[in-house]
Design a protein around this motif. Structure first.
Motif, PDB file in Angstrom:
ATOM      1  N   SER A  79      -4.802   1.972  -5.142  1.00 52.93           N
ATOM      2  CA  SER A  79      -6.362   1.983  -4.667  1.00 52.93           C
ATOM      3  C   SER A  79      -6.800   3.196  -4.101  1.00 52.93           C
ATOM      4  CB  SER A  79      -6.913   0.565  -4.121  1.00 52.93           C
ATOM      5  OG  SER A  79      -6.512   0.721  -2.561  1.00 52.93           O
ATOM      6  N   PHE A  80      -8.140   3.421  -4.610  1.00 52.02           N
ATOM      7  CA  PHE A  80      -8.831   4.530  -4.201  1.00 52.02           C
ATOM      8  C   PHE A  80     -10.291   4.112  -3.537  1.00 52.02           C
ATOM      9  CE2 PHE A  80      -6.309   6.625  -7.395  1.00 52.02           C
ATOM     10  CZ  PHE A  80      -5.461   7.191  -6.853  1.00 52.02           C
ATOM     11  N   LYS A  81     -10.622   4.554  -2.565  1.00 52.89           N
ATOM     12  CA  LYS A  81     -11.938   4.191  -1.872  1.00 52.89           C
ATOM     13  C   LYS A  81     -13.081   4.596  -2.835  1.00 52.89           C
ATOM     14  CE  LYS A  81     -10.651   1.733   1.386  1.00 52.89           C
ATOM     15  NZ  LYS A  81     -10.369   0.186   1.061  1.00 52.89           N
ATOM     16  N   SER A  82     -12.906   5.725  -3.421  1.00 58.54           N
ATOM     17  CA  SER A  82     -13.423   6.408  -4.567  1.00 58.54           C
ATOM     18  C   SER A  82     -12.831   7.583  -5.245  1.00 58.54           C
ATOM     19  CB  SER A  82     -14.924   7.161  -3.937  1.00 58.54           C
ATOM     20  OG  SER A  82     -14.452   8.425  -3.323  1.00 58.54           O
ATOM     21  N   ASP A  88      -7.929   7.812   1.960  1.00 57.88           N
ATOM     22  CA  ASP A  88      -7.514   6.417   2.207  1.00 57.88           C
ATOM     23  C   ASP A  88      -7.108   5.799   1.088  1.00 57.88           C
ATOM     24  OD1 ASP A  88      -8.678   6.793   4.746  1.00 57.88           O
ATOM     25  OD2 ASP A  88     -10.889   6.588   4.046  1.00 57.88           O
ATOM     26  N   SER A  89      -6.127   6.307   0.255  1.00 59.63           N
ATOM     27  CA  SER A  89      -5.629   5.631  -0.784  1.00 59.63           C
ATOM     28  C   SER A  89      -4.403   4.662  -0.379  1.00 59.63           C
ATOM     29  CB  SER A  89      -5.021   6.639  -2.038  1.00 59.63           C
ATOM     30  OG  SER A  89      -4.237   7.210  -1.483  1.00 59.63           O
ATOM     31  N   ILE A  90      -4.250   3.700  -1.361  1.00 57.58           N
ATOM     32  CA  ILE A  90      -3.149   2.715  -0.963  1.00 57.58           C
ATOM     33  C   ILE A  90      -2.235   2.839  -2.122  1.00 57.58           C
ATOM     34  CG2 ILE A  90      -2.433   0.424  -0.543  1.00 57.58           C
ATOM     35  CD1 ILE A  90      -5.244   0.053   0.837  1.00 57.58           C
ATOM     36  N   LEU A  91      -0.965   2.891  -1.964  1.00 54.78           N
ATOM     37  CA  LEU A  91       0.208   2.728  -3.041  1.00 54.78           C
ATOM     38  C   LEU A  91       1.017   1.823  -2.472  1.00 54.78           C
ATOM     39  CD1 LEU A  91       1.261   4.022  -5.708  1.00 54.78           C
ATOM     40  CD2 LEU A  91       2.467   5.788  -4.102  1.00 54.78           C
ATOM     41  N   ASP A 114      -1.271  -9.835  -7.317  1.00 53.77           N
ATOM     42  CA  ASP A 114      -1.719  -8.730  -6.607  1.00 53.77           C
ATOM     43  C   ASP A 114      -2.874  -7.828  -7.101  1.00 53.77           C
ATOM     44  OD1 ASP A 114       0.602  -8.157  -4.388  1.00 53.77           O
ATOM     45  OD2 ASP A 114       1.287  -9.106  -6.223  1.00 53.77           O
ATOM     46  N   LEU A 115      -2.892  -7.986  -8.738  1.00 60.85           N
ATOM     47  CA  LEU A 115      -3.990  -7.413  -9.488  1.00 60.85           C
ATOM     48  C   LEU A 115      -4.004  -8.376 -10.725  1.00 60.85           C
ATOM     49  CD1 LEU A 115      -6.380  -5.494 -10.123  1.00 60.85           C
ATOM     50  CD2 LEU A 115      -4.446  -3.798 -10.768  1.00 60.85           C
ATOM     51  N   ARG A 143      -6.702  -4.328  -1.557  1.00 62.71           N
ATOM     52  CA  ARG A 143      -8.351  -4.485  -1.281  1.00 62.71           C
ATOM     53  C   ARG A 143      -8.295  -5.354   0.236  1.00 62.71           C
ATOM     54  NH1 ARG A 143     -12.206  -6.762  -4.599  1.00 62.71           N
ATOM     55  NH2 ARG A 143     -13.541  -4.741  -3.718  1.00 62.71           N
ATOM     56  N   ASP A 144      -9.073  -5.006   0.748  1.00 57.34           N
ATOM     57  CA  ASP A 144      -9.722  -5.746   2.101  1.00 57.34           C
ATOM     58  C   ASP A 144      -9.726  -7.352   1.993  1.00 57.34           C
ATOM     59  OD1 ASP A 144      -9.153  -3.521   3.153  1.00 57.34           O
ATOM     60  OD2 ASP A 144     -11.238  -2.815   3.443  1.00 57.34           O
ATOM     61  N   THR A 145     -10.178  -7.523   0.652  1.00 57.77           N
ATOM     62  CA  THR A 145     -10.747  -9.092   0.512  1.00 57.77           C
ATOM     63  C   THR A 145      -9.928  -9.509  -0.628  1.00 57.77           C
ATOM     64  OG1 THR A 145     -12.421 -10.550  -0.024  1.00 57.77           O
ATOM     65  CG2 THR A 145     -12.633  -8.328  -0.968  1.00 57.77           C
TER      66      THR A 145
END
Length: 164
Positions: A79-82, A88-91, A114-115, A143-145
């Motif tokens: 995920s990328f915030k934008s 702040d990416s997550i792998l 997870d997705l 994701r946070d949620t």
């Protein structure tokens, strides 16, 4: 999302062949499977509606329409915030190799819970109406949620080695 791919292609010895773009090809599992099944090494990018967030995953294997889990040792989600903020990416790499991917005719590109992207009422020719990220088989949540969300667009690319 194209600018993100263009940025990546500049630095990598690979090219990205667009197989599907939801805004052009539709947001149904039927279109996903018609255009993406049996293609090796794909990466999916999803633009979360109402945010700048981009999430996705990499499938080193192939997509299928059969209703079952698939093993994949090198699968990951991200995920990328934008599209402009990689800080702040997550792998998140697969931890349960037996449930890396889920195949079904009414599902899109699904990486266990997870997705998770599918048509809840089971019709593969309807638009996706269940999209959620709930940590299950991958190391980190992306994701946070865990709430369901909608998508603005999504793209699936096949990763190919560049010809030199």
């Amino acid at each position: 999302m194209e600018s993100l791919i263009q940025k990546l292609e500049f630095y990598l010895p690979y090219k990205f062949k667009l197989l599907l773009r939801g805004s052009q090809n539709g947001f149904t599992p039927e279109r996903f499977h018609k255009l993406c099944d049996n293609k090796f090494f794909t990466v999916t990018f999803i633009k979360v509606k109402g945010t700048e967030e981009i999430i996705g995953g990499c499938n080193p294997s192939v997509w299928k329409s059969v209703g079952d889990y698939s093993k994949a040792k090198d699968s990951f989600i991200f995920s990328f915030k934008s599209k402009d903020n990689f800080k702040d990416s997550i792998l998140s790499y697969i931890k349960d190799h037996n449930k890396a991917l889920y195949f079904c005719s009414n599902y899109g590109p699904t990486f266990d819970d997870d997705l998770d992207i599918y048509v809840e009422d089971g019709y593969d020719n309807k638009n996706y109406n269940f999209i959620r990220c709930k940590q299950q088989s991958y190391e980190k949540k992306i994701r946070d949620t865990e709430d369901k969300f909608l998508i603005d667009d999504y793209e699936v690319f096949q990763i190919l080695k560049r010809d030199h």
